[in-house]
Design an enzyme around this catalytic site. Sequence first.
Site, PDB file in Angstrom:
ATOM      1  N   SER A   9      69.073  79.396 -10.905  1.00  7.89           N
ATOM      2  CA  SER A   9      69.718  78.203  -9.858  1.00  7.89           C
ATOM      3  C   SER A   9      68.054  77.518  -9.866  1.00  7.89           C
ATOM      4  CB  SER A   9      69.936  78.990  -8.017  1.00  7.89           C
ATOM      5  OG  SER A   9      69.668  77.907  -7.205  1.00  7.89           O
ATOM      6  N   HIS A  34      72.037  75.704 -12.331  1.00  3.40           N
ATOM      7  CA  HIS A  34      72.380  76.010 -10.872  1.00  3.40           C
ATOM      8  C   HIS A  34      71.062  74.076 -10.271  1.00  3.40           C
ATOM      9  CE1 HIS A  34      75.826  76.918  -7.727  1.00  3.40           C
ATOM     10  NE2 HIS A  34      74.091  76.892  -6.903  1.00  3.40           N
ATOM     11  N   ASP A  36      71.315  73.027  -6.824  1.00  2.39           N
ATOM     12  CA  ASP A  36      71.924  72.939  -4.907  1.00  2.39           C
ATOM     13  C   ASP A  36      71.807  71.948  -4.422  1.00  2.39           C
ATOM     14  OD1 ASP A  36      72.897  76.102  -4.522  1.00  2.39           O
ATOM     15  OD2 ASP A  36      71.098  76.618  -5.290  1.00  2.39           O
ATOM     16  N   MET A  38      71.449  69.684  -1.098  1.00  2.00           N
ATOM     17  CA  MET A  38      72.033  70.305   0.186  1.00  2.00           C
ATOM     18  C   MET A  38      71.247  69.585   1.223  1.00  2.00           C
ATOM     19  SD  MET A  38      70.932  74.419   0.900  1.00  2.00           S
ATOM     20  CE  MET A  38      70.728  75.534  -0.531  1.00  2.00           C
ATOM     21  N   HIS A  67      76.291  71.919  -7.175  1.00  2.00           N
ATOM     22  CA  HIS A  67      76.899  73.161  -5.505  1.00  2.00           C
ATOM     23  C   HIS A  67      76.915  72.139  -4.240  1.00  2.00           C
ATOM     24  CE1 HIS A  67      76.474  77.200  -2.561  1.00  2.00           C
ATOM     25  NE2 HIS A  67      77.588  76.692  -2.641  1.00  2.00           N
ATOM     26  N   MET A  69      76.317  71.177  -1.255  1.00  2.00           N
ATOM     27  CA  MET A  69      76.724  71.723   0.483  1.00  2.00           C
ATOM     28  C   MET A  69      76.602  71.193   1.511  1.00  2.00           C
ATOM     29  SD  MET A  69      74.540  75.455  -0.425  1.00  2.00           S
ATOM     30  CE  MET A  69      73.912  75.118  -1.871  1.00  2.00           C
ATOM     31  N   MET A 142      80.496  82.270  -3.180  1.00  2.00           N
ATOM     32  CA  MET A 142      79.447  82.702  -2.193  1.00  2.00           C
ATOM     33  C   MET A 142      78.764  84.241  -2.114  1.00  2.00           C
ATOM     34  SD  MET A 142      77.924  80.103  -2.376  1.00  2.00           S
ATOM     35  CE  MET A 142      75.995  80.652  -2.097  1.00  2.00           C
ATOM     36  N   GLY A 147      72.688  78.326   1.659  1.00  2.00           N
ATOM     37  CA  GLY A 147      71.526  77.741   2.899  1.00  2.00           C
ATOM     38  C   GLY A 147      70.343  77.715   1.978  1.00  2.00           C
ATOM     39  N   PHE A 148      69.715  79.141   1.902  1.00  2.00           N
ATOM     40  CA  PHE A 148      68.952  78.990   1.170  1.00  2.00           C
ATOM     41  C   PHE A 148      68.901  80.741   0.095  1.00  2.00           C
ATOM     42  CE2 PHE A 148      68.360  78.482   5.516  1.00  2.00           C
ATOM     43  CZ  PHE A 148      67.406  77.462   5.736  1.00  2.00           C
ATOM     44  N   GLY A 149      67.956  80.622  -0.446  1.00  2.00           N
ATOM     45  CA  GLY A 149      68.094  81.996  -1.802  1.00  2.00           C
ATOM     46  C   GLY A 149      67.040  82.957  -1.112  1.00  2.00           C
ATOM     47  N   GLY A 150      67.018  84.101  -1.702  1.00  2.00           N
ATOM     48  CA  GLY A 150      66.833  85.284  -1.538  1.00  2.00           C
ATOM     49  C   GLY A 150      67.323  85.957  -0.602  1.00  2.00           C
ATOM     50  N   GLY A 177      74.301  83.965  -4.946  1.00  2.00           N
ATOM     51  CA  GLY A 177      73.791  84.960  -3.772  1.00  2.00           C
ATOM     52  C   GLY A 177      73.159  85.835  -4.269  1.00  2.00           C
ATOM     53  N   GLY A 198      68.471  82.975  -8.814  1.00  4.06           N
ATOM     54  CA  GLY A 198      67.833  81.879  -8.304  1.00  4.06           C
ATOM     55  C   GLY A 198      66.011  83.485  -8.754  1.00  4.06           C
ATOM     56  N   SER A 199      66.115  84.000  -7.184  1.00  6.45           N
ATOM     57  CA  SER A 199      64.705  84.739  -7.164  1.00  6.45           C
ATOM     58  C   SER A 199      65.075  85.620  -7.911  1.00  6.45           C
ATOM     59  CB  SER A 199      65.376  85.211  -5.894  1.00  6.45           C
ATOM     60  OG  SER A 199      65.859  85.632  -5.023  1.00  6.45           O
TER      61      SER A 199
HETATM   62  C1  DX5 Z   1      71.608  79.272  -1.422  1.00  6.32           C
HETATM   63  C2  DX5 Z   1      72.491  78.853  -3.287  1.00  6.32           C
HETATM   64  C3  DX5 Z   1      72.649  79.510  -4.109  1.00  6.32           C
HETATM   65  C4  DX5 Z   1      70.300  79.813  -4.048  1.00  6.32           C
HETATM   66  C5  DX5 Z   1      70.579  81.658  -4.744  1.00  6.32           C
HETATM   67  O1  DX5 Z   1      73.113  78.507  -0.897  1.00  6.32           O
HETATM   68  O2  DX5 Z   1      73.862  78.529  -3.613  1.00  6.32           O
HETATM   69  O3  DX5 Z   1      72.365  79.241  -5.842  1.00  6.32           O
HETATM   70  O4  DX5 Z   1      69.877  79.139  -5.194  1.00  6.32           O
HETATM   71  O5  DX5 Z   1      69.713  81.762  -4.781  1.00  6.32           O
HETATM   72  P1  DX5 Z   1      69.113  83.753  -5.335  1.00  6.32           P
HETATM   73  O6  DX5 Z   1      69.719  83.965  -6.396  1.00  6.32           O
HETATM   74  O7  DX5 Z   1      67.724  83.835  -4.464  1.00  6.32           O
HETATM   75  O8  DX5 Z   1      70.495  84.635  -4.314  1.00  6.32           O
HETATM   76 ZN    ZN Z   2      74.325  77.925  -5.312  1.00  6.02          ZN
END
Ligand code: DX5
Ligand code: ZN
Length: 225
Positions: A9, A34, A36, A38, A67, A69, A142, A147-150, A177, A198-199
């Site tokens: 991501s 990937h 994201d 938003m 993706h 959102m 999901m 909304g957020f990574g990590g 996620g 992602g993270s």
């Molecule tokens: C969250 C995103 C994800 C996010 C995943 O809304 O859709 O793609 O970047 O990040 P990690 O792998 O850090 O949970």
């Molecule tokens: Zn995503």
Amino acid sequence: MVNPKIAPSMLSSDFANLASEAERMIRCGADWLHMDIMVSHFVPNLTIGAPVIESLRKHTNAYLDCHLMVTNPLDYVEPLGKAGASGFTFHVEVAKDNWSKLVRQIKSRGMTPGVSLKPGTPIEEVFPLVEGENPVELVLVMTVEPGFGGQKFMPEMMDKVRALRKKYPSLNIEVDGGLGPSTIDMAASAGANCIVAGSSVFGAPDPGHVISLMRKSVEDAQKVS
Ligand code: DX5
Ligand code: ZN
């Protein structure tokens, strides 16, 4: 048999160096990137849109797994198609009435249609989109609130993945996620083959190692199933 697709991501990448980050991920063995998208409506975060995809496309041939959102995915089909997006995954929660038109338009722009669902949305809501005469080609489950990574992986979402895999043996099933070395086996054994991370990838000293470990987990799970 569905091929494993490991999709870092880019939300966790250094956005100021997106092209080199993309190249680095492909060199590390990523199958897809990937992206994201938003816009502060469907989720409380603002990331990237078509202009960034267009810029990135000039630097890479990689499959850009977008993706969305957003509450109005239809408005993004044309700009993202022109920008060079590869996959276009919208959320079922915002497309209950117009998904058929949306899928047709995504395909007519040369992109691969996918549908995603939030943790609170029952899996049954995506069945008609997989079974329709103009079906989506990927379902993104999901495994955190979008909304957020990590964030922390929600193992209870694996029931959705299992239900999908049982019903659709050749469907691309993506999870997104909280995926990484400590959670990949749960997702792989439930039947996921497309893995967004992602993270865990960008935060690793050796992202290539994490990518190959996740690929192996999917391959091993497919051997025993
Ligand atoms: C969250 C995103 C994800 C996010 C995943 O809304 O859709 O793609 O970047 O990040 P990690 O792998 O850090 O949970
Ligand atoms: Zn995503």
